[in-house]
Enzyme design. Sequence first.
Site, PDB file in Angstrom:
ATOM      1  CG  HIS A 108      -0.180  -0.364   2.464  1.00  0.00           C
ATOM      2  ND1 HIS A 108       0.239   1.619   3.334  1.00  0.00           N
ATOM      3  CD2 HIS A 108       0.065  -0.587   3.552  1.00  0.00           C
ATOM      4  CE1 HIS A 108       0.507   1.327   4.299  1.00  0.00           C
ATOM      5  NE2 HIS A 108       0.421  -0.288   4.114  1.00  0.00           N
ATOM      6  CG  ASP A 110      -2.970   4.316   2.421  1.00  0.00           C
ATOM      7  OD1 ASP A 110      -2.656   2.908   2.369  1.00  0.00           O
ATOM      8  OD2 ASP A 110      -3.309   4.686   3.647  1.00  0.00           O
ATOM      9  CG  ASP A 141       3.190  -0.014   7.846  1.00  0.00           C
ATOM     10  OD1 ASP A 141       3.034  -0.741   6.456  1.00  0.00           O
ATOM     11  OD2 ASP A 141       2.605   1.384   8.195  1.00  0.00           O
ATOM     12  CD  GLU A 176      -2.927  -1.500   5.956  1.00  0.00           C
ATOM     13  OE1 GLU A 176      -2.539  -2.345   6.820  1.00  0.00           O
ATOM     14  OE2 GLU A 176      -2.261  -0.277   6.352  1.00  0.00           O
ATOM     15  CD  GLU A 177      -0.958   2.052   7.467  1.00  0.00           C
ATOM     16  OE1 GLU A 177      -1.944   2.339   8.627  1.00  0.00           O
ATOM     17  OE2 GLU A 177       0.099   2.501   7.994  1.00  0.00           O
ATOM     18  CG  HIS A 441       1.518   2.424  12.288  1.00  0.00           C
ATOM     19  ND1 HIS A 441       0.137   1.970  13.007  1.00  0.00           N
ATOM     20  CD2 HIS A 441       1.425   2.298  11.002  1.00  0.00           C
ATOM     21  CE1 HIS A 441      -0.626   1.496  11.856  1.00  0.00           C
ATOM     22  NE2 HIS A 441      -0.065   1.154  10.790  1.00  0.00           N
TER      23      HIS A 441
END
Length: 480
Positions: A108, A110, A141, A176-177, A441
């Site tokens: 992903h 995003d 990520d 996704e996030e 994150h």
Amino acid sequence: MESFEQAAPASHRPHPSAEALRRSVDAHFPRVIEQLAALVNIRGIAWEAFDPNELDRSAEAVAQLIRDGGIEDVRILRVDNDGVPGGPAVVARRPAAEGRPTVLLYAHHDVQPPGDPDLWESDPFTAVERNGRLYGRGAADDKAGIMAHVGALRSLTEVLGSDFGVGVTLFIEGEEEAGSPTFRTFLETHRDLLTADVIVVADSSNWKVGVPALTTSLRGLVDGTIEVQVLDHAVHSGMFGGPVLDAPTLLARLIATFHDDAGDVCIPGLLGADAASVDYDEPDYRADASVLDGVRLAGTGSIASRLWHKPALSIIGMDIPSVALSSNTLLPRATAKFSLRLAPGQDPEEAMRAVRKHVEADPPFGARVVFTEGETGSPFSTDTSEPASQLALASLEEAWGVPAVEAGMGGSIPFIADLTELFPAAQILITGVEDPDSRAHSANESLHLDEFRKAVLAEALLLARINDGGLDGPDISRRE
């Protein structure tokens, strides 16, 4: 994580193209990092509070990278969910030769919001290399997942030629996030474009620096809110306090019933097992999780089992006045949001019913409890005896030079259940580009560059093995 039991890794003869692929990956790696850094510089966040143009810009950049890699059929697609447009996804296809399998490569583009900028040692959207790591939001990520796919395909094409037989589809999601709100609709709408024999999800972590892992299980997830009501309206705590307990106090008493004295979740009806085949040393866990000195760990059984094969319940938010806004008032109501990770094999709907039954069965002091269901996501486990898993384990071992660990992951990837349901014939592999210090994150997210180089090589080797007919019965022997 210094000690672990060997998890019966697959062993193959060295792939005939292994050294050529290694040389190609090494030669192109500076360019891969340069392109990854350019992606990190784009603020593609799929949350309503952020500029959607940056997300579109991110999708366009990914699409161009794939086109530059020689795939002509590249599309940017999105679907609506109840009238709300989803994030832009990039889908690129290189058809398989007649009778050959197709591999779907997922990542992903995003990213998470940056959070407090004061916690970052450098600008979160300017990729910076320090001490062998690349820092920036999305560096690990999951823009590294994108570049693992791009880099592996680039080297595979260079070594095997552009006419290799295995088909490749890239699916680079753009929300996704934000919880993948249109993921299921996207799969249903574009099922013909995405059908594959093997699905590689490059969005997990390796065991530690120097030891790769294939993620073989994920915990599921249910969440929701619990509101406790005790008064019709707020009243003066001096005039009325004593005979009635305030809502936050009773909510705290209710929350305290979720765990036993050892710290295990004790809600009847939830599954759990001490089933991990590897272990996670306590000092390593404490360091990786930043546990303060003197804080005892919760639960029983091995740490790996507590992370991968047992439920974990957290309170992730509460609606009560802040200290700054507090007054001498008995609060009439208070609300908490819970997040419950589910062991593999647990049905999410049954878990939600179990939590509801628990909180409604015996409210503290007869308080009124309002339970509101939230999101659900199914757990996942894979059979590592399947050919694709064996090929992946062999490729990881060849790239790193040590056996790969078959590891669970304490987190959840809810869309894996959608992939399993809509593509039941596909073998799903969850691979990693992160390591325990990647801090996805969080502030100062980073990617270990040498580990990433090995991840690119491992994927190139996996595709080469599938191209050689490995799914039809490779020469696999379990190491004794």
